[in-house]
Write a protein that holds these residues in place. Sequence first.
Motif, short mmCIF file in Angstrom:
data_model
loop_
_atom_site.label_atom_id
_atom_site.label_comp_id
_atom_site.label_asym_id
_atom_site.label_seq_id
_atom_site.Cartn_x
_atom_site.Cartn_y
_atom_site.Cartn_z
N LEU A 50 -85.79 -33.18 -42.89
CA LEU A 50 -86.20 -32.03 -43.70
C LEU A 50 -87.44 -31.33 -43.13
CD1 LEU A 50 -85.83 -33.54 -47.30
CD2 LEU A 50 -84.19 -32.12 -46.05
N ILE A 51 -88.14 -32.00 -42.20
CA ILE A 51 -89.38 -31.43 -41.67
C ILE A 51 -89.05 -30.30 -40.70
CG2 ILE A 51 -91.45 -31.93 -40.31
CD1 ILE A 51 -91.32 -34.77 -41.34
N PRO A 52 -89.65 -29.12 -40.90
CA PRO A 52 -89.37 -28.01 -39.97
C PRO A 52 -89.97 -28.26 -38.60
CG PRO A 52 -91.10 -27.42 -41.53
CD PRO A 52 -90.57 -28.74 -41.97
N GLY A 53 -89.35 -27.63 -37.57
CA GLY A 53 -89.81 -27.85 -36.19
C GLY A 53 -89.21 -29.13 -35.66
N GLY A 54 -89.16 -29.27 -34.37
CA GLY A 54 -88.57 -30.47 -33.80
C GLY A 54 -89.13 -30.78 -32.44
N ALA A 55 -88.57 -31.87 -31.85
CA ALA A 55 -89.07 -32.30 -30.54
C ALA A 55 -88.78 -31.25 -29.46
CB ALA A 55 -88.44 -33.63 -30.18
N ALA A 56 -87.63 -30.58 -29.55
CA ALA A 56 -87.30 -29.56 -28.54
C ALA A 56 -88.32 -28.43 -28.56
CB ALA A 56 -85.90 -29.03 -28.81
N GLY A 82 -76.69 -35.13 -39.05
CA GLY A 82 -77.59 -36.22 -39.42
C GLY A 82 -76.90 -37.57 -39.55
N PRO A 83 -75.78 -37.67 -40.30
CA PRO A 83 -75.10 -38.97 -40.42
C PRO A 83 -74.65 -39.54 -39.08
CG PRO A 83 -74.34 -37.47 -42.13
CD PRO A 83 -75.20 -36.66 -41.22
N VAL A 84 -74.19 -38.68 -38.18
CA VAL A 84 -73.74 -39.16 -36.87
C VAL A 84 -74.92 -39.73 -36.08
CG1 VAL A 84 -72.80 -38.46 -34.63
CG2 VAL A 84 -71.76 -37.61 -36.74
N ARG A 85 -76.01 -38.98 -36.08
CA ARG A 85 -77.19 -39.46 -35.34
C ARG A 85 -77.73 -40.75 -35.96
NH1 ARG A 85 -81.56 -35.93 -35.62
NH2 ARG A 85 -80.52 -34.53 -37.06
#
Length: 338
Positions: A50-56, A82-85
């Motif tokens: 749910l947190i905006p922004g990501g590692a990329a 999400g479930p797959v990861r």
Amino acid sequence: MTAGAPVRDRSGGLTTLLGSPALRMVGKRTLMAVPIVLGASILTFWVLSLIPGGAAQQLLGPEATAEQIAALEQRLGLDRSGPVRYLQWLGGAVTGDLGNSVISGQPVTPVLAERLAVTGQLVGMAFVLSLGLAIPVALLAAYRPNRLFDRLSMLVSITGLSVANYVLALLLVLLFAVQLSMFPAIGFVPLSESVTGNLHSLALPAVAIAFPLFCFYTRFLRGDLVDQLQGEDYIITARAKGVGPWRVLVRHAFRNSSFGLITVVGLNLGTLIGATVIIEQIFALPGLGQLLLQAINTRDFVVVQACVVVFAVIAVLANLLADLLYAVLDPRIRYGSR
């Protein structure tokens, strides 16, 4: 062989051990721990999603275009649902593979093991300090309640409980590192390099964590001991048999009060682990707490997920250990399942 004589276990006692109530209790507690750890990992994974922004975005910088971010997420596998990861992560975690850091690309498991050794030593020192001081102080205070030593110990306990860990840490640095130059303000010396240097580098952080715990344990144990001494029938019986006051305190009252203390210590471990996050950052210790903060800042959610799961496992193991200590101290619990 006479009738009623015990039959010797020809399997070397293994059958007896496997059928013992204590071992059954350990098995039940271990099975109960599995859904707790699993639930913590699912909740953490969901919150992180749910947190905006990501590692990329973090890797490419603020000037990156949406196409560049999407391409990198696809290469890192972050574009999957999400479930797959989560299931992919869980499959690896069961075998001890907690994935690779999105930022550094390194396997997370060996990094966590290295950081956990530092945090474990810090927490161990804090526990030894806090309990090693709190138990004798509480016994002495309860031995003669409302006397000078008792009042002083309670004053110190209340004062210590009102000071936050990080404030105490900064005061310790200011006094013992800056003014007196007795201990280093920051840094860590591995145990393999120097034993004295290692203890020297962890002294102030351990005291900063241990002192509030010492105050809490002292106040809790002293109050429980005084209650036991003033109102329990078994204490009156022991005194009637001529048992001395110090023996009544240590042999009878402390044994009973230790159950409550074990519960409090087990529950406090989660708070203690949380305190290390801040303390490790203040003293620049390369522990699990510092790793967690760095991973949060860089949006390295694989590392964050692994750290939170490790924290959950430690908390569950602490409660399991508390249950085992109950069984060791009280046979009624050990054989209560019969």
